[in-house]
Write a protein that holds these residues in place. Structure first.
Motif, PDB file in Angstrom:
ATOM      1  N   GLY A  83       0.806  -1.207   0.000  1.00  0.00           N
ATOM      2  CA  GLY A  83       0.000   0.000   0.000  1.00  0.00           C
ATOM      3  C   GLY A  83       0.843   1.263   0.000  1.00  0.00           C
ATOM      4  O   GLY A  83       2.048   1.243   0.265  1.00  0.00           O
ATOM      5  N   ILE A  84       0.193   2.372  -0.272  1.00  0.00           N
ATOM      6  CA  ILE A  84       0.894   3.645  -0.377  1.00  0.00           C
ATOM      7  C   ILE A  84       1.429   4.118   0.966  1.00  0.00           C
ATOM      8  O   ILE A  84       2.399   4.866   1.038  1.00  0.00           O
ATOM      9  CB  ILE A  84      -0.034   4.717  -0.995  1.00  0.00           C
ATOM     10  N   ASN A  85       0.844   3.673   2.059  1.00  0.00           N
ATOM     11  CA  ASN A  85       1.247   4.154   3.383  1.00  0.00           C
ATOM     12  C   ASN A  85       2.443   3.372   3.919  1.00  0.00           C
ATOM     13  O   ASN A  85       2.368   2.685   4.936  1.00  0.00           O
ATOM     14  CB  ASN A  85       0.068   4.068   4.345  1.00  0.00           C
ATOM     15  N   VAL A  86       3.559   3.488   3.218  1.00  0.00           N
ATOM     16  CA  VAL A  86       4.791   2.835   3.652  1.00  0.00           C
ATOM     17  C   VAL A  86       5.320   3.567   4.890  1.00  0.00           C
ATOM     18  O   VAL A  86       5.346   4.805   4.914  1.00  0.00           O
ATOM     19  CB  VAL A  86       5.849   2.867   2.535  1.00  0.00           C
ATOM     20  N   PRO A 100       8.940   5.743   0.370  1.00  0.00           N
ATOM     21  CA  PRO A 100       8.380   5.935  -0.971  1.00  0.00           C
ATOM     22  C   PRO A 100       7.120   6.795  -0.939  1.00  0.00           C
ATOM     23  O   PRO A 100       6.246   6.607  -0.098  1.00  0.00           O
ATOM     24  CB  PRO A 100       8.040   4.506  -1.418  1.00  0.00           C
ATOM     25  N   GLN A 101       7.045   7.715  -1.874  1.00  0.00           N
ATOM     26  CA  GLN A 101       5.857   8.554  -2.045  1.00  0.00           C
ATOM     27  C   GLN A 101       5.670   8.864  -3.524  1.00  0.00           C
ATOM     28  O   GLN A 101       5.831  10.012  -3.956  1.00  0.00           O
ATOM     29  CB  GLN A 101       5.981   9.847  -1.239  1.00  0.00           C
ATOM     30  N   PRO A 102       5.312   7.858  -4.329  1.00  0.00           N
ATOM     31  CA  PRO A 102       5.116   8.119  -5.761  1.00  0.00           C
ATOM     32  C   PRO A 102       3.937   9.060  -5.989  1.00  0.00           C
ATOM     33  O   PRO A 102       3.029   9.140  -5.151  1.00  0.00           O
ATOM     34  CB  PRO A 102       4.828   6.722  -6.327  1.00  0.00           C
ATOM     35  N   PRO A 103       3.947   9.812  -7.084  1.00  0.00           N
ATOM     36  CA  PRO A 103       2.820  10.705  -7.372  1.00  0.00           C
ATOM     37  C   PRO A 103       1.497   9.941  -7.368  1.00  0.00           C
ATOM     38  O   PRO A 103       1.444   8.776  -7.770  1.00  0.00           O
ATOM     39  CB  PRO A 103       3.145  11.241  -8.771  1.00  0.00           C
ATOM     40  N   PRO A 104       0.420  10.570  -6.925  1.00  0.00           N
ATOM     41  CA  PRO A 104      -0.856   9.866  -6.759  1.00  0.00           C
ATOM     42  C   PRO A 104      -1.446   9.316  -8.049  1.00  0.00           C
ATOM     43  O   PRO A 104      -2.227   8.359  -8.008  1.00  0.00           O
ATOM     44  CB  PRO A 104      -1.783  10.913  -6.138  1.00  0.00           C
ATOM     45  N   THR A 105      -1.073   9.878  -9.193  1.00  0.00           N
ATOM     46  CA  THR A 105      -1.620   9.396 -10.466  1.00  0.00           C
ATOM     47  C   THR A 105      -0.650   8.488 -11.213  1.00  0.00           C
ATOM     48  O   THR A 105      -0.927   8.075 -12.332  1.00  0.00           O
ATOM     49  CB  THR A 105      -1.991  10.582 -11.368  1.00  0.00           C
ATOM     50  N   LEU A 125       6.837  -2.860  -4.838  1.00  0.00           N
ATOM     51  CA  LEU A 125       6.173  -1.845  -5.647  1.00  0.00           C
ATOM     52  C   LEU A 125       5.194  -1.060  -4.784  1.00  0.00           C
ATOM     53  O   LEU A 125       4.553  -1.631  -3.903  1.00  0.00           O
ATOM     54  CB  LEU A 125       5.441  -2.483  -6.830  1.00  0.00           C
ATOM     55  N   VAL A 126       5.090   0.223  -5.074  1.00  0.00           N
ATOM     56  CA  VAL A 126       4.195   1.092  -4.313  1.00  0.00           C
ATOM     57  C   VAL A 126       3.432   1.989  -5.284  1.00  0.00           C
ATOM     58  O   VAL A 126       4.032   2.585  -6.183  1.00  0.00           O
ATOM     59  CB  VAL A 126       4.971   1.974  -3.316  1.00  0.00           C
TER      60      VAL A 126
END
Length: 234
Positions: free
Chosen positions: A51-54, A132-137, A192-193
């Motif tokens: 998930g995005i909340n690493v 990690p904080q990849p762009p939301p789109t 992967l995130v």
């Protein structure tokens, strides 16, 4: 005979996929698994989408086999800012020299790794971990962890001394390893995130995407499914 040859070829190809601990076509690569765990219960299977909340806290690190000496760890993102426009890759998420691994096997029940590492956050050359904080789109980014043996006379190469907590873009782990004479990758892992259910494929600067799932179960499951298809087809 044709079917046996097909099965044997498929097994060989899939076995190499199972053994790979880095994304396909990404270099450098390794067939030895580096243990990574976020928090107390998220142990990374190579290729797993999380998930995005690493967590903001750096992952715990460990080895599957006993490793003597001192090691250096990198975590890089080759898909920044997006897999189809990786103009600032590689993004350096962590450069950690001075890792040392336990000399005796950890037999504690539910231990995440048989040989956990001790991390010296003040080691010379450290670029601290950033989550990690990849762009939301953006489709999923690959975050690749690479472990090398650290030479006794290690120093950060001149071309890389400007990298820091505030300067992380356009890193090149292969060039760093070559200039610092680190040798081959000892062990690796990747995850992967993304906010999206899409995972990337391809080389360091990915240009394609494929439908993904919330979480990968790793190469072994792929091998089982593919073998079953070959046998049924025979």
């Amino acid at each position: 005979m044709h079917y046996l040859t097909t099965i044997a070829t498929t097994v060989t190809l899939l076995a190499s996929t199972v053994l790979a601990q880095t994304p396909s076509n990404f270099t450098p690569s390794s067939s030895a698994k580096l243990d990574l765990r976020f928090g107390s219960n998220t142990t990374i299977t190579p290729g797993q989408q999380i998930g995005i909340n690493v967590p903001a806290q750096q992952p715990s690190v460990g080895a599957e086999t006993a490793l003597n000496g001192t090691y250096i760890l990198f975590i890089v993102d080759p898909d920044a800012p997006t897999p189809t426009n990786a103009s600032v890759s590689q993004y350096l998420h962590w450069l950690q020299p001075g890792l040392r691994f336990a000399s005796t096997r950890n037999t504690t029940a539910n231990a995440f790794s048989p040989y956990p590492a001790t991390i010296n956050a003040s080691a010379t050359g450290t670029v601290p971990y950033v989550r990690p904080q990849p762009p939301p789109t953006s489709p999923a980014h690959r975050y690749i962890a690479l472990l090398y043996a650290q030479p006794s006379n290690f120093s950060v190469p001149a071309a890389f001394q400007s990298f820091s907590a505030t300067n992380r873009t356009k890193f090149n782990v292969s060039m760093f390893a070559a200039q610092a004479r680190l040798g081959n990758v000892v062990a690796a892992n990747y995850f992967l995130v993304s906010n999206m259910t899409t995972t990337t494929t391809g080389a360091g600067n990915a240009t394609s995407t494929r439908p993904g799932v919330a979480q990968s179960t790793g190469g072994a499951a792929v091998m089982q499914m593919s073998l079953a298809a070959v046998v049924v087809g025979a």
